[in-house]
Design a protein around this motif. Structure first.
Motif, PDB file in Angstrom:
ATOM      1  N   THR A  77      -3.011 -10.906   1.794  1.00 58.05           N
ATOM      2  CA  THR A  77      -2.292 -10.674   0.536  1.00 58.05           C
ATOM      3  C   THR A  77      -2.791 -11.624  -0.541  1.00 58.05           C
TER       4      THR A  77
ATOM      5  N   THR B   5       4.590  -8.633   4.651  1.00 55.24           N
ATOM      6  CA  THR B   5       5.267  -8.168   5.865  1.00 55.24           C
ATOM      7  C   THR B   5       4.439  -7.169   6.662  1.00 55.24           C
ATOM      8  N   VAL B   6       3.408  -6.568   6.042  1.00 50.33           N
ATOM      9  CA  VAL B   6       2.621  -5.554   6.752  1.00 50.33           C
ATOM     10  C   VAL B   6       1.149  -5.932   6.943  1.00 50.33           C
TER      11      VAL B   6
ATOM     12  N   VAL C 128       5.473  -9.843  -1.614  1.00 47.64           N
ATOM     13  CA  VAL C 128       6.390 -10.043  -0.488  1.00 47.64           C
ATOM     14  C   VAL C 128       6.355  -8.838   0.447  1.00 47.64           C
ATOM     15  N   SER C 129       6.283  -7.638  -0.133  1.00 42.65           N
ATOM     16  CA  SER C 129       6.198  -6.426   0.675  1.00 42.65           C
ATOM     17  C   SER C 129       4.881  -6.367   1.438  1.00 42.65           C
ATOM     18  N   LEU C 130       3.799  -6.780   0.783  1.00 45.40           N
ATOM     19  CA  LEU C 130       2.496  -6.761   1.432  1.00 45.40           C
ATOM     20  C   LEU C 130       2.424  -7.755   2.586  1.00 45.40           C
TER      21      LEU C 130
ATOM     22  N   LEU D  11      -0.914  -2.308  -2.604  1.00 42.33           N
ATOM     23  CA  LEU D  11       0.126  -1.687  -1.783  1.00 42.33           C
ATOM     24  C   LEU D  11      -0.161  -0.205  -1.583  1.00 42.33           C
TER      25      LEU D  11
ATOM     26  N   ILE E  50       6.837  -9.930  -6.425  1.00 46.94           N
ATOM     27  CA  ILE E  50       7.772  -9.001  -5.768  1.00 46.94           C
ATOM     28  C   ILE E  50       7.032  -8.086  -4.804  1.00 46.94           C
ATOM     29  N   ILE E  51       5.907  -7.508  -5.260  1.00 46.70           N
ATOM     30  CA  ILE E  51       5.137  -6.601  -4.409  1.00 46.70           C
ATOM     31  C   ILE E  51       4.417  -7.378  -3.312  1.00 46.70           C
TER      32      ILE E  51
ATOM     33  N   GLY F   3       3.569  -0.016   8.165  1.00 44.44           N
ATOM     34  CA  GLY F   3       4.642  -0.842   8.695  1.00 44.44           C
ATOM     35  C   GLY F   3       5.677  -0.106   9.514  1.00 44.44           C
ATOM     36  N   LYS F   4       5.517   1.215   9.672  1.00 44.24           N
ATOM     37  CA  LYS F   4       6.499   1.993  10.426  1.00 44.24           C
ATOM     38  C   LYS F   4       6.035   2.212  11.874  1.00 44.24           C
TER      39      LYS F   4
END
Length: 234
Positions: free
Chosen positions: A83, A76-77, A72-74, A97, A69-70, A112-113
């Motif tokens: 990862t 993207t950035v 997937v977030s990594l 993360l 789950i985490i 990522g912002k």
């Protein structure tokens, strides 16, 4: 952001990541072969060895769900290769993360912002790598001396060694201490997980179900994560 991911997912990044993962897999294979080779020296049968290996594999399934789950977030950035490499070495997706976020903030932006450019990406990667370096160095430098210290303590008092080992395990793996007080949801997840594990172990002992002991950790993690997800809906 597209330029960052283009570099992060480049063939060169994949090459370095795959080389690292190959090393990790090779180590695992070597350890398994050593266990099988030396099991007889400590009176372990082939059946016991296979059971221990199977238990380890099953116990790893539960934590892997949370890592995915985490991860997937990594991805993207910081991209898929990094990862894979970071989680393949350290194994703590939550740490990776957090470290990436700290690195980005050190550069002055959010991970990522807006403002997250190639320099911020590089800072985040360095934060992840340098932050995890301490674990690897301490293992390399102190494992042998700690083993000697363990033998000396055990020779004098085995109970003290048991207490030290238990305390070390709790300190290393008890991540609930910092989370249980952050919200009612987190507190309930810890309580439900503890109750689930206790019930499963009691059933396993009562019915002499060895397979249930092997699956207990994985089942408990799934129950805990499912309950945590449900509490976020309401």
């Amino acid at each position: 952001m597209d330029k960052i991911l283009e570099i992060a997912n480049s063939p060169l990044m994949w090459l370095f990541s795959i080389l690292v993962i190959i090393i990790v897999i090779t180590q695992a294979v070597i350890f398994i072969r050593l266990v099988r080779k030396n099991a007889a020296a400590i009176d372990m049968t082939r059946v016991e060895v296979n059971k221990a290996l199977r238990t380890g594999v099953i116990s790893a399934l539960g934590p892997s769900l949370g890592i995915i789950i985490i991860a997937v977030s990594l991805i993207t950035v910081i991209g898929a290769p990094l990862t894979l490499m970071r989680i393949g070495i350290i194994g703590s997706a939550a740490y990776e993360l957090t470290a990436a976020g700290i690195g980005a903030k050190a550069f002055g932006v959010e991970l990522g912002k807006e403002g997250y450019n190639l320099q911020a990406f590089t800072t985040a990667v360095w934060a992840m790598c340098l932050g995890g370096l301490g674990w690897l160095l301490s293992t390399t430098l102190f494992t042998k001396s700690l083993g000697k210290a363990q033998k000396k303590i055990a020779a004098k008092n085995t109970k003290i060694m048991a207490l030290v080992s238990t305390a070390a395990m709790l300190g290393a793996f008890d991540f609930t201490a910092g989370q249980i007080t952050t919200s009612v949801s987190n507190s309930m997840v810890v309580i439900i997980s503890a109750i689930t594990m206790a019930i499963l172990m009691m059933i396993a002992e009562k019915r002499n179900a060895g397979w249930l002991k092997e699956w207990a950790l994985g089942i408990t993690l799934v129950v805990g994560m499912s309950f945590g997800y449900v509490t976020t809906i309401f």
